[in-house]
Design an enzyme around this catalytic site. Structure first.
Site, PDB file in Angstrom:
ATOM      1  N   LYS A 156      -0.899   5.045   4.650  1.00 55.69           N
ATOM      2  CA  LYS A 156      -1.853   4.144   5.317  1.00 55.69           C
ATOM      3  C   LYS A 156      -1.458   3.973   6.784  1.00 55.69           C
ATOM      4  CE  LYS A 156      -4.104  -0.356   4.751  1.00 55.69           C
ATOM      5  NZ  LYS A 156      -5.420   0.230   5.080  1.00 55.69           N
TER       6      LYS A 156
ATOM      7  N   HIS B  65       0.820  -1.209   0.000  1.00 54.11           N
ATOM      8  CA  HIS B  65       0.000   0.000   0.000  1.00 54.11           C
ATOM      9  C   HIS B  65       0.854   1.259   0.000  1.00 54.11           C
ATOM     10  CE1 HIS B  65      -3.326  -2.698   1.042  1.00 54.11           C
ATOM     11  NE2 HIS B  65      -4.135  -1.711   0.715  1.00 54.11           N
TER      12      HIS B  65
HETATM   13  N1  LIG Z   1     -12.872  -0.828   1.979  1.00 54.26           N
HETATM   14  C1  LIG Z   1     -12.209  -0.272   0.958  1.00 54.26           C
HETATM   15  O1  LIG Z   1     -12.370  -0.652  -0.204  1.00 54.26           O
HETATM   16  C2  LIG Z   1     -11.251   0.855   1.263  1.00 54.26           C
HETATM   17  C3  LIG Z   1     -10.569   1.493   0.235  1.00 54.26           C
HETATM   18  C4  LIG Z   1      -9.732   2.553   0.564  1.00 54.26           C
HETATM   19  C5  LIG Z   1      -9.569   2.918   1.889  1.00 54.26           C
HETATM   20  N2  LIG Z   1     -10.232   2.227   2.854  1.00 54.26           N
HETATM   21  C6  LIG Z   1     -10.132   2.588   4.272  1.00 54.26           C
HETATM   22  O2  LIG Z   1     -10.863   3.802   4.449  1.00 54.26           O
HETATM   23  C7  LIG Z   1     -10.264   4.550   5.501  1.00 54.26           C
HETATM   24  C8  LIG Z   1      -9.883   5.926   4.965  1.00 54.26           C
HETATM   25  O3  LIG Z   1      -8.831   5.792   4.038  1.00 54.26           O
HETATM   26  P1  LIG Z   1      -8.165   7.073   3.342  1.00 54.26           P
HETATM   27  O4  LIG Z   1      -6.997   6.568   2.582  1.00 54.26           O
HETATM   28  O5  LIG Z   1      -9.209   7.881   2.655  1.00 54.26           O
HETATM   29  O6  LIG Z   1      -7.655   7.864   4.637  1.00 54.26           O
HETATM   30  P2  LIG Z   1      -7.492   9.446   4.788  1.00 54.26           P
HETATM   31  O7  LIG Z   1      -6.651   9.641   6.007  1.00 54.26           O
HETATM   32  O8  LIG Z   1      -7.076  10.055   3.499  1.00 54.26           O
HETATM   33  O9  LIG Z   1      -8.989   9.944   5.072  1.00 54.26           O
HETATM   34  C9  LIG Z   1      -9.668   9.791   6.273  1.00 54.26           C
HETATM   35  C10 LIG Z   1     -10.417  11.090   6.499  1.00 54.26           C
HETATM   36  O10 LIG Z   1     -11.321  10.924   7.572  1.00 54.26           O
HETATM   37  C11 LIG Z   1     -11.289  12.108   8.350  1.00 54.26           C
HETATM   38  N3  LIG Z   1     -11.834  11.811   9.668  1.00 54.26           N
HETATM   39  C12 LIG Z   1     -11.248  11.218  10.734  1.00 54.26           C
HETATM   40  N4  LIG Z   1     -12.103  11.125  11.751  1.00 54.26           N
HETATM   41  C13 LIG Z   1     -13.269  11.654  11.311  1.00 54.26           C
HETATM   42  C14 LIG Z   1     -14.546  11.814  11.899  1.00 54.26           C
HETATM   43  N5  LIG Z   1     -14.791  11.452  13.166  1.00 54.26           N
HETATM   44  N6  LIG Z   1     -15.550  12.369  11.160  1.00 54.26           N
HETATM   45  C15 LIG Z   1     -15.332  12.771   9.875  1.00 54.26           C
HETATM   46  N7  LIG Z   1     -14.123  12.653   9.271  1.00 54.26           N
HETATM   47  C16 LIG Z   1     -13.121  12.076   9.986  1.00 54.26           C
HETATM   48  C17 LIG Z   1      -9.828  12.535   8.348  1.00 54.26           C
HETATM   49  O11 LIG Z   1      -9.663  13.891   8.719  1.00 54.26           O
HETATM   50  C18 LIG Z   1      -9.490  12.289   6.878  1.00 54.26           C
HETATM   51  O12 LIG Z   1      -9.808  13.398   6.071  1.00 54.26           O
HETATM   52  C19 LIG Z   1      -9.066   3.715   5.991  1.00 54.26           C
HETATM   53  O13 LIG Z   1      -9.443   2.916   7.078  1.00 54.26           O
HETATM   54  C20 LIG Z   1      -8.750   2.854   4.786  1.00 54.26           C
HETATM   55  O14 LIG Z   1      -8.087   1.668   5.121  1.00 54.26           O
HETATM   56  C21 LIG Z   1     -11.065   1.214   2.572  1.00 54.26           C
HETATM   57  O1  LIG Z   2      -5.742   2.709   1.065  1.00 54.63           O
HETATM   58  C1  LIG Z   2      -6.190   2.039   2.016  1.00 54.63           C
HETATM   59  O2  LIG Z   2      -5.995   2.362   3.210  1.00 54.63           O
HETATM   60  C2  LIG Z   2      -6.974   0.826   1.748  1.00 54.63           C
HETATM   61  N1  LIG Z   2      -7.527   0.204   2.747  1.00 54.63           N
HETATM   62  C3  LIG Z   2      -8.291  -0.991   2.681  1.00 54.63           C
HETATM   63  C4  LIG Z   2      -7.586  -2.113   3.421  1.00 54.63           C
HETATM   64  O3  LIG Z   2      -6.954  -1.854   4.478  1.00 54.63           O
HETATM   65  O4  LIG Z   2      -7.703  -3.257   3.006  1.00 54.63           O
HETATM   66  C5  LIG Z   2      -8.671  -1.371   1.281  1.00 54.63           C
HETATM   67  C6  LIG Z   2      -7.620  -1.079   0.274  1.00 54.63           C
HETATM   68  C7  LIG Z   2      -7.156   0.367   0.348  1.00 54.63           C
END
Ligand SMILES: NC(=O)c1ccc[n+]([C@@H]2O[C@H](COP(=O)([O-])OP(=O)(O)OC[C@H]3O[C@@H](n4cnc5c(N)ncnc54)[C@H](O)[C@@H]3O)[C@@H](O)[C@H]2O)c1
Ligand SMILES: O=C(O)C1=N[C@H](C(=O)O)CCC1
Length: 250
Positions: free
Chosen positions: A139, A135
């Protein structure tokens, strides 16, 4: 037909910003709130949100979901950090709000969901299985939620098939050299500038190996899964863990 009223939590984050655009562009959905850190959750109620897309961070997700479920707002959750204890707490809230649905998707991309499915199918046929997830370096959690779920599915399949423990003659190793042990499956985490979200499942048997690899090269890969989750969760009360349950895979 009235549009489904959708809010995004974590709206200024990497995936949240992309989700805001995707929801706003969907003809059957209306983006009614886009909350960042520090914004009050009451806004969700005032805006009449029916579904909240939760894309924040492990430290925030539980408070956000408790509020949503208590107010009958369905959840579509991509945020990572799920443990058995957290899932049990969420199920307790859902029990008290029986018409509310929450989808937790370790990964919203179709390729990643299929990788998990294929890994589970293949797991019992090979002596050795290891997972490598790669990643971007921003992250905050390791291993990824996807890798943890993949390892659990592999371990379940191997237990059900009565597989022997994996061969491994290592007697001395630097801390971390053999990865994290997730349910008996080694999981290795790479953090590298230039990457987004990638995973390899390596399977090995006598004289052969099989590699299942998936690459998300843009956050757009997660959007069809998020939109599907939003449309389906309103008719799926209780907890749904994994997007595959909404994909009619077989
Ligand atoms: N399931 C999937 O397919 C998938 C894909 C990508 C990312 N993710 C997950 O999604 C999450 C976010 O990833 P990201 O890369 O966008 O992170 P990021 O740090 O870019 O974004 C997270 C955002 O949430 C905000 N935040 C934190 N607490 C908050 C709250 N209480 N209320 C509102 N906003 C709040 C932060 O200020 C930030 O802007 C991570 O856990 C990541 O692993 C999941
Ligand atoms: O970018 C991230 O953070 C992502 N989080 C998810 C994970 O932890 O599996 C999904 C993929 C991207």
């Amino acid at each position: 037909m009235s549009k489904l009223r959708v809010a995004v939590l974590g709206a200024k984050g990497r995936i949240g910003a992309e989700a805001v655009r995707a929801v706003a562009a969907a003809e059957d959905l209306e983006l009614v709130a886009a909350l960042g850190r520090g914004d009050g959750l009451e806004t969700l109620v005032e805006a009449g949100a029916e579904v909240a897309v939760e894309l924040t961070e492990p430290a925030s997700v539980m408070d956000n979901l408790e509020f949503c479920v208590r107010h009958g707002i369905h959840g579509v959750v991509g945020t990572t950090g799920w443990t058995d204890e957290r899932l049990a707490r969420l199920e307790g809230w859902l029990d008290a709000s029986p018409t509310t649905g929450v989808l937790i998707a370790p990964n919203f991309s179709i390729g990643a969901v299929l990788t998990m499915r294929f890994a589970r199918q293949a797991a019992r046929f090979f002596e050795s299985v290891e997972v490598i997830e790669l990643h971007h370096p921003n992250k905050v959690d390791a291993p990824s939620g996807t890798a943890a779920r993949t390892a659990q599915l592999i371990a379940e399949a191997r237990r059900e098939a009565g597989c022997a423990p994996q061969p491994d003659a290592t007697t001395t190793a630097l801390d971390g050299a053999r990865g994290a042990d997730v349910d008996g499956v080694p999981v290795h985490s790479v953090r590298l500038r230039g990457l987004l979200a990638h995973q390899e499942v390596l399977l090995g048997g006598e004289g052969e190996t099989l590699t299942i690899r998936h690459d998300s090269t843009h956050h757009s890969s997660f959007m069809p899964g998020i939109l599907l989750g939003v449309r389906r969760v309103v008719t799926a009360p209780g907890l749904t863990f994994g997007l595959e349950h909404f994909l009619d895979l077989d």
